[in-house]
Write a protein that holds these residues in place. Structure first.
Motif, mmCIF file in Angstrom:
data_model
loop_
_atom_site.group_PDB
_atom_site.id
_atom_site.type_symbol
_atom_site.label_atom_id
_atom_site.label_comp_id
_atom_site.label_asym_id
_atom_site.label_seq_id
_atom_site.Cartn_x
_atom_site.Cartn_y
_atom_site.Cartn_z
ATOM 1 N N ARG A 184 0.842 -1.193 0.000
ATOM 2 C CA ARG A 184 0.000 0.000 0.000
ATOM 3 C C ARG A 184 0.884 1.252 0.000
ATOM 4 N NH1 ARG A 184 -2.730 -3.717 3.303
ATOM 5 N NH2 ARG A 184 -4.760 -4.246 2.441
ATOM 6 N N ALA A 185 0.265 2.406 -0.165
ATOM 7 C CA ALA A 185 1.007 3.666 -0.205
ATOM 8 C C ALA A 185 1.741 3.928 1.111
ATOM 9 C CB ALA A 185 0.054 4.818 -0.517
ATOM 10 N N ASP A 186 1.184 3.441 2.226
ATOM 11 C CA ASP A 186 1.837 3.669 3.523
ATOM 12 C C ASP A 186 2.954 2.658 3.807
ATOM 13 O OD1 ASP A 186 0.422 1.358 4.070
ATOM 14 O OD2 ASP A 186 -0.735 2.200 5.722
ATOM 15 N N GLY A 187 3.212 1.737 2.863
ATOM 16 C CA GLY A 187 4.307 0.787 3.011
ATOM 17 C C GLY A 187 3.908 -0.568 3.571
ATOM 18 N N THR A 188 2.665 -0.716 4.030
ATOM 19 C CA THR A 188 2.234 -2.012 4.553
ATOM 20 C C THR A 188 2.089 -2.999 3.399
ATOM 21 O OG1 THR A 188 -0.084 -1.373 4.451
ATOM 22 C CG2 THR A 188 1.055 -1.047 6.558
ATOM 23 N N GLU A 189 2.407 -4.254 3.703
ATOM 24 C CA GLU A 189 2.296 -5.278 2.667
ATOM 25 C C GLU A 189 1.126 -6.204 2.956
ATOM 26 O OE1 GLU A 189 6.052 -7.373 2.673
ATOM 27 O OE2 GLU A 189 5.351 -8.779 4.164
ATOM 28 N N PHE A 190 0.620 -6.822 1.923
ATOM 29 C CA PHE A 190 -0.468 -7.785 2.072
ATOM 30 C C PHE A 190 -0.289 -8.882 1.035
ATOM 31 C CE2 PHE A 190 -1.889 -4.447 -0.741
ATOM 32 C CZ PHE A 190 -2.551 -5.086 -1.768
ATOM 33 N N LEU A 191 -0.839 -10.034 1.351
ATOM 34 C CA LEU A 191 -0.714 -11.207 0.497
ATOM 35 C C LEU A 191 -1.812 -11.192 -0.560
ATOM 36 C CD1 LEU A 191 0.917 -13.848 0.200
ATOM 37 C CD2 LEU A 191 -0.746 -14.930 1.702
ATOM 38 N N ILE A 192 -1.407 -11.278 -1.828
ATOM 39 C CA ILE A 192 -2.373 -11.347 -2.922
ATOM 40 C C ILE A 192 -2.685 -12.809 -3.233
ATOM 41 C CG2 ILE A 192 -2.754 -10.832 -5.367
ATOM 42 C CD1 ILE A 192 -1.022 -8.315 -4.950
ATOM 43 N N SER A 193 -1.668 -13.650 -3.303
ATOM 44 C CA SER A 193 -1.843 -15.087 -3.506
ATOM 45 C C SER A 193 -0.524 -15.766 -3.179
ATOM 46 C CB SER A 193 -2.268 -15.398 -4.947
ATOM 47 O OG SER A 193 -1.246 -15.017 -5.849
ATOM 48 N N ALA A 194 -0.546 -17.092 -3.139
ATOM 49 C CA ALA A 194 0.680 -17.822 -2.797
ATOM 50 C C ALA A 194 0.607 -19.248 -3.319
ATOM 51 C CB ALA A 194 0.885 -17.840 -1.285
ATOM 52 N N PHE A 195 1.779 -19.836 -3.496
ATOM 53 C CA PHE A 195 1.899 -21.257 -3.809
ATOM 54 C C PHE A 195 2.573 -21.922 -2.622
ATOM 55 C CE2 PHE A 195 1.691 -19.474 -8.112
ATOM 56 C CZ PHE A 195 0.660 -20.237 -8.617
ATOM 57 N N LEU A 196 1.915 -22.930 -2.076
ATOM 58 C CA LEU A 196 2.424 -23.644 -0.912
ATOM 59 C C LEU A 196 3.346 -24.773 -1.360
ATOM 60 C CD1 LEU A 196 2.156 -24.075 2.207
ATOM 61 C CD2 LEU A 196 0.321 -25.669 1.684
ATOM 62 N N ALA A 197 4.496 -24.883 -0.703
ATOM 63 C CA ALA A 197 5.471 -25.918 -1.045
ATOM 64 C C ALA A 197 5.603 -26.915 0.096
ATOM 65 C CB ALA A 197 6.831 -25.284 -1.328
ATOM 66 N N ASN A 198 5.968 -28.149 -0.262
ATOM 67 C CA ASN A 198 6.245 -29.165 0.749
ATOM 68 C C ASN A 198 7.699 -28.983 1.232
ATOM 69 O OD1 ASN A 198 7.925 -30.381 -1.161
ATOM 70 N ND2 ASN A 198 6.578 -32.122 -1.520
ATOM 71 N N PRO A 199 8.182 -29.796 2.183
ATOM 72 C CA PRO A 199 9.556 -29.617 2.676
ATOM 73 C C PRO A 199 10.637 -29.767 1.605
ATOM 74 C CG PRO A 199 8.309 -30.947 4.210
ATOM 75 C CD PRO A 199 7.452 -30.770 2.990
ATOM 76 N N HIS A 200 10.322 -30.409 0.482
ATOM 77 C CA HIS A 200 11.284 -30.568 -0.611
ATOM 78 C C HIS A 200 11.172 -29.434 -1.632
ATOM 79 C CE1 HIS A 200 12.370 -34.535 0.832
ATOM 80 N NE2 HIS A 200 11.080 -34.784 0.965
ATOM 81 N N CYS A 201 10.380 -28.399 -1.296
ATOM 82 C CA CYS A 201 10.151 -27.216 -2.143
ATOM 83 C C CYS A 201 9.397 -27.535 -3.433
ATOM 84 C CB CYS A 201 11.448 -26.483 -2.439
ATOM 85 S SG CYS A 201 12.103 -25.713 -0.954
ATOM 86 N N CYS A 202 8.603 -28.598 -3.438
ATOM 87 C CA CYS A 202 7.712 -28.883 -4.564
ATOM 88 C C CYS A 202 6.374 -28.204 -4.277
ATOM 89 C CB CYS A 202 7.477 -30.382 -4.715
ATOM 90 S SG CYS A 202 8.945 -31.305 -5.143
ATOM 91 N N VAL A 203 5.841 -27.508 -5.246
ATOM 92 C CA VAL A 203 4.554 -26.832 -5.074
ATOM 93 C C VAL A 203 3.456 -27.883 -4.958
ATOM 94 C CG1 VAL A 203 2.885 -25.295 -6.160
ATOM 95 C CG2 VAL A 203 5.316 -24.782 -6.290
ATOM 96 N N ILE A 204 2.637 -27.760 -3.899
ATOM 97 C CA ILE A 204 1.560 -28.731 -3.686
ATOM 98 C C ILE A 204 0.173 -28.116 -3.787
ATOM 99 C CG2 ILE A 204 2.930 -30.338 -2.312
ATOM 100 C CD1 ILE A 204 1.599 -29.061 0.185
#
Length: 153
Positions: free
Chosen positions: A59-79
């Protein structure tokens, strides 16, 4: 002699699949969040105990927010993919990755979506997969249980 009359077909009514209705809400919410951001970026982040590839908005005040995400398992594979269903970012959905079936589930928060996606991946064998192909094979080998249409369980 062939008949000259034509049969009238009943009018087709298109019904949208429930997952498509949710996905359309996700597309609209993601677009609204992206447009409300002063700037956006993508980076690897931790979401509680999970590693995610996050699409962040600022945002203009510098705060961040999550738009979307990809979740990974411990081996860094997207699940799973995590995305908001509403522009306020309150309701979220998770969608399994690398699966032929469209599997979407809604949740009350991004953490609930992450926990549910991780639990589902563990139950279906994708959490321990070391390669993307193994994630796909795990989801294919263990389909989601069919939910009761009346109660959703």
């Amino acid at each position: 002699m062939p008949s000259t009359r034509t049969r009238k077909r009943p009018a087709r009514t298109e019904t949208k699949k429930p997952w498509l209705v949710i996905e359309e809400q996700v597309w609209a919410a993601t677009k609204a969040l992206t447009e409300s951001a002063e700037r956006t970026t993508s980076e690897l982040r931790h979401l509680g105990p999970y590693t995610v590839w996050a699409h962040l908005g600022y945002r203009a005040d510098g705060t961040e927010f999550l738009i979307s995400a990809f979740l990974a398992n411990p081996h860094c594979c997207v699940i799973a993919g995590l995305a908001p269903i509403d522009a306020d970012g309150i309701l979220w959905r998770h969608r399994t990755m690398h699966s032929d079936a469209v599997e979407v589930t809604t949740h009350a928060s991004v953490m609930d979506a992450a926990h549910a996606a991780a639990n589902e991946a563990a139950q279906r064998g994708a959490w321990a997969a070391a390669e993307t192909e193994d994630v796909q094979a795990a989801y294919a080998a263990t389909p989601r249980p069919v939910l009761c249409e009346a109660c959703g369980r």
